[in-house]
Design an enzyme around this catalytic site. Structure first.
Site, PDB file in Angstrom:
ATOM      1  CB  THR A 108      43.583  47.628  48.477  1.00 57.81           C
ATOM      2  OG1 THR A 108      44.372  48.814  48.309  1.00 57.81           O
ATOM      3  CG2 THR A 108      43.126  47.527  49.919  1.00 57.81           C
ATOM      4  CE  LYS A 112      39.606  46.406  47.134  1.00 53.82           C
ATOM      5  NZ  LYS A 112      40.591  46.608  46.083  1.00 53.82           N
ATOM      6  CE  LYS A 116      44.769  50.544  51.310  1.00 56.93           C
ATOM      7  NZ  LYS A 116      44.936  51.737  50.576  1.00 56.93           N
TER       8      LYS A 116
HETATM    9  P1  NAD Z   1      41.194  50.718  38.323  1.00 53.60           P
HETATM   10  O1  NAD Z   1      39.928  49.936  38.150  1.00 53.60           O
HETATM   11  O2  NAD Z   1      41.268  52.094  37.773  1.00 53.60           O
HETATM   12  O3  NAD Z   1      42.441  49.886  37.708  1.00 53.60           O
HETATM   13  C1  NAD Z   1      42.563  48.495  37.737  1.00 53.60           C
HETATM   14  C2  NAD Z   1      42.973  48.064  36.342  1.00 53.60           C
HETATM   15  O4  NAD Z   1      43.279  46.667  36.338  1.00 53.60           O
HETATM   16  C3  NAD Z   1      41.866  48.261  35.295  1.00 53.60           C
HETATM   17  O5  NAD Z   1      42.328  49.135  34.270  1.00 53.60           O
HETATM   18  C4  NAD Z   1      41.598  46.852  34.763  1.00 53.60           C
HETATM   19  O6  NAD Z   1      41.267  46.827  33.374  1.00 53.60           O
HETATM   20  C5  NAD Z   1      42.934  46.181  35.032  1.00 53.60           C
HETATM   21  N1  NAD Z   1      42.930  44.721  35.053  1.00 53.60           N
HETATM   22  C6  NAD Z   1      41.988  43.871  35.532  1.00 53.60           C
HETATM   23  N2  NAD Z   1      42.394  42.587  35.380  1.00 53.60           N
HETATM   24  C7  NAD Z   1      43.637  42.635  34.811  1.00 53.60           C
HETATM   25  C8  NAD Z   1      44.577  41.639  34.418  1.00 53.60           C
HETATM   26  N3  NAD Z   1      44.343  40.331  34.609  1.00 53.60           N
HETATM   27  N4  NAD Z   1      45.752  42.037  33.877  1.00 53.60           N
HETATM   28  C9  NAD Z   1      46.020  43.345  33.706  1.00 53.60           C
HETATM   29  N5  NAD Z   1      45.166  44.333  34.063  1.00 53.60           N
HETATM   30  C10 NAD Z   1      43.991  43.977  34.595  1.00 53.60           C
HETATM   31  O7  NAD Z   1      41.500  50.724  39.894  1.00 53.60           O
HETATM   32  P2  NAD Z   1      42.528  51.675  40.687  1.00 53.60           P
HETATM   33  O8  NAD Z   1      41.783  52.829  41.248  1.00 53.60           O
HETATM   34  O9  NAD Z   1      43.737  51.883  39.851  1.00 53.60           O
HETATM   35  O10 NAD Z   1      42.885  50.724  41.937  1.00 53.60           O
HETATM   36  C11 NAD Z   1      43.758  49.610  41.804  1.00 53.60           C
HETATM   37  C12 NAD Z   1      43.999  49.022  43.179  1.00 53.60           C
HETATM   38  O11 NAD Z   1      44.556  50.021  44.033  1.00 53.60           O
HETATM   39  C13 NAD Z   1      42.721  48.538  43.885  1.00 53.60           C
HETATM   40  O12 NAD Z   1      43.008  47.348  44.577  1.00 53.60           O
HETATM   41  C14 NAD Z   1      42.370  49.676  44.815  1.00 53.60           C
HETATM   42  O13 NAD Z   1      41.635  49.246  45.947  1.00 53.60           O
HETATM   43  C15 NAD Z   1      43.762  50.166  45.198  1.00 53.60           C
HETATM   44  N6  NAD Z   1      43.833  51.574  45.615  1.00 53.60           N
HETATM   45  C16 NAD Z   1      43.161  52.541  44.920  1.00 53.60           C
HETATM   46  C17 NAD Z   1      43.254  53.879  45.333  1.00 53.60           C
HETATM   47  C18 NAD Z   1      42.536  54.983  44.578  1.00 53.60           C
HETATM   48  O14 NAD Z   1      42.470  56.112  45.111  1.00 53.60           O
HETATM   49  N7  NAD Z   1      42.030  54.736  43.360  1.00 53.60           N
HETATM   50  C19 NAD Z   1      44.028  54.218  46.461  1.00 53.60           C
HETATM   51  C20 NAD Z   1      44.732  53.210  47.132  1.00 53.60           C
HETATM   52  C21 NAD Z   1      44.622  51.889  46.689  1.00 53.60           C
END
Ligand code: NAD
Length: 302
Positions: A99, A249, A174
Site C-alpha cells: 500500500t 498510514k 484503495k
Molecule cells: P510487514 O512489515 O509484516 O512485512 C513487510 C516485509 O518486507 C518485512 O518482513 C520486511 O523485512 C520486508 N522488507 C523490507 N524491505 C525489503 C526488501 N528490500 N526486500 C525484501 N523484503 C523487504 O508488513 P505487512 O503487514 O506484511 O504489510 C505489507 C504491505 O501490505 C504494507 O504496505 C501494508 O500497508 C499492506 N497491507 C497490510 C495489511 C495488513 O493487514 N497487515 C492489509 C492490507 C495491506
C-alpha cells in the site's frame, strides 16, 4: 507453472507467497528478516541469498513491502546495490502489492517501463486472514494486456480482482475506499457514544441503524461495541483486527492524494488527524474501531 520472485515475506507477503507455492508455481523469495525466511522455507518457497538474485530469471516479480520508499529503493537500488529493475531480464512483469501513495506507484511504474519491463500496482484489502485464506481483494492498475497476464496469478491469492484502470489507479481505489472506511468508523463510534449519553441501548441503536440509512460495514461487520456483532473486534478488546497504525498510514496516503489533487476533503483530513493521534497513543496495535474509547474518554462529563 510460472517462475515468480516474491520480495517481502512479512505478515501479508509470507502467506500470499505460500499460496502461490500451493498452486504449483515456483516461488523464489527474499526478506531481510531471518524469521520471515524460516517461515518461507517451511512453506516451500526457494529462499534467495539476496533480492537481486531472486529476480534474475523469473517472469513475474511481486513486492509486498512496508512503504513507497521501500518499493522505489528496491526497484532502483541503493548504496551499490544494482536494484531489481537492473537485475531482471527484459520484459519482466513487476507487480507491487504494497500500500503506497498514488504518485509513488506511478513513479515505480515509470521506472519499470524505462528499464524495459512491464508494471502493475495491485494493492490488497482483507488483512492477514485474507492473505492466509487466499481471499484478498486486489485493486489493479495496469494496461489491459498486463491485467490479462496477472489475473490468473492474483486469482490464486485473492477472491475478488478488480481492474481499476491504468498506472496508479489500483492505489487510487484503495486510498478512496479506506478514506470512506476511516470516516464511517468514526461516525458509527460517535453515534454509539451519543446514544449511550441519551440512554439508548447498543442493541436498539444497532437494530435500527443496521436496517436503515445508517447501514455500513463499520456498523454491521466492525461494530465498535461488544454484543450486536459477535465477530467484531470489540468483543475481544479490539484485537486482532485492522491495526490503528495501518489506518493511520492509509489515511496519510489519502491526505497526500488530497494535497496532490486539491480536493476539499475536510472529513478525510479530520479522520487522518484523529487516527494519527490514536496510533500515536495506545491504538497502534488495536483494531481501528477502538477509536470509540477515545471518543468516550474525550467526551465532556454530562
Ligand atoms: P510487514 O512489515 O509484516 O512485512 C513487510 C516485509 O518486507 C518485512 O518482513 C520486511 O523485512 C520486508 N522488507 C523490507 N524491505 C525489503 C526488501 N528490500 N526486500 C525484501 N523484503 C523487504 O508488513 P505487512 O503487514 O506484511 O504489510 C505489507 C504491505 O501490505 C504494507 O504496505 C501494508 O500497508 C499492506 N497491507 C497490510 C495489511 C495488513 O493487514 N497487515 C492489509 C492490507 C495491506
Amino acid at each position: 507453472m510460472t517462475n515468480i520472485a516474491f520480495l517481502g515475506l512479512g505478515h501479508m507477503g509470507g502467506p500470499m507467497a505460500a499460496n502461490l507455492v500451493k498452486a504449483g508455481h515456483r516461488v523464489i523469495g527474499f526478506d531481510p528478516m531471518p524469521a520471515a525466511l524460516d517461515a518461507g522455507r517451511a512453506a516451500g518457497i526457494e529462499i534467495s541469498p539476496d533480492a537481486v538474485s531472486a529476480v534474475a530469471d523469473v517472469d513475474i516479480v511481486i513486492t509486498m513491502l512496508p512503504s513507497g520508499a521501500h518499493v522505489i529503493d528496491a526497484y532502483s537500488g541503493v548504496a551499490g546495490d544494482p536494484g531489481l529493475l537492473a537485475s531482471a531480464k527484459p520484459g519482466t512483469l513487476f507487480i507491487d502489492s504494497s500500500t503506497i501513495a498514488v504518485d509513488e506507484a506511478r513513479k515505480a511504474h515509470d521506472l519499470a517501463l524505462e528499464s524495459g519491463h512491464r508494471a502493475a500496482d495491485a494493492p490488497v484489502s482483507g488483512g492477514v486472514v485474507g492473505a492466509e485464506k487466499g481471499t484478498l481483494a486486489f485493486m489493479v492498475g495496469a494496461s489491459d494486456e498486463d491485467f490479462q497476464t496477472i489475473q490468473p496469478i492474483l486469482d490464486v491469492m485473492g477472491g475478488r480482482i478488480v481492474h481499476c484502470g491504468g498506472s496508479g489507479l489500483g492505489q487510487a481505489a484503495k486510498v478512496c475506499n479506506n478514506m470512506i472506511l476511516g470516516i464511517t468508523q468514526i461516525a458509527v463510534a460517535e453515534a454509539f457514544v451519543l446514544g449511550e449519553r441519551l440512554g439508548l441501548s447498543h442493541q436498539a441503536l444497532f437494530d435500527v441503524a443496521s436496517n436503515a440509512s445508517g447501514q455500513c460495514w463499520a456498523l454491521t461487520t466492525n461494530c465498535p461495541v461488544p454484543g450486536p456483532v459477535a465477530t467484531s473486534p470489540a468483543n475481544n478488546d479490539y484485537e486482532p483486527g485492522f491495526a490503528g497504525a495501518l489506518m493511520s498510514k492509509d489515511l496519510g496516503l489519502a491526505e497526500s492524494a488530497i494535497d496532490l489533487t486539491g480536493v476539499d476533503a475536510q472529513l478525510g483530513r479530520h479522520a487522518r488527524e484523529i487516527y494519527r493521534a490514536f496510533a500515536d497513543g495506545d491504538g497502534a496495535r488495536k483494531d481501528f474501531s477502538g477509536i470509540i474509547n477515545t471518543i468516550r474518554a474525550q467526551s465532556a462529563d454530562a
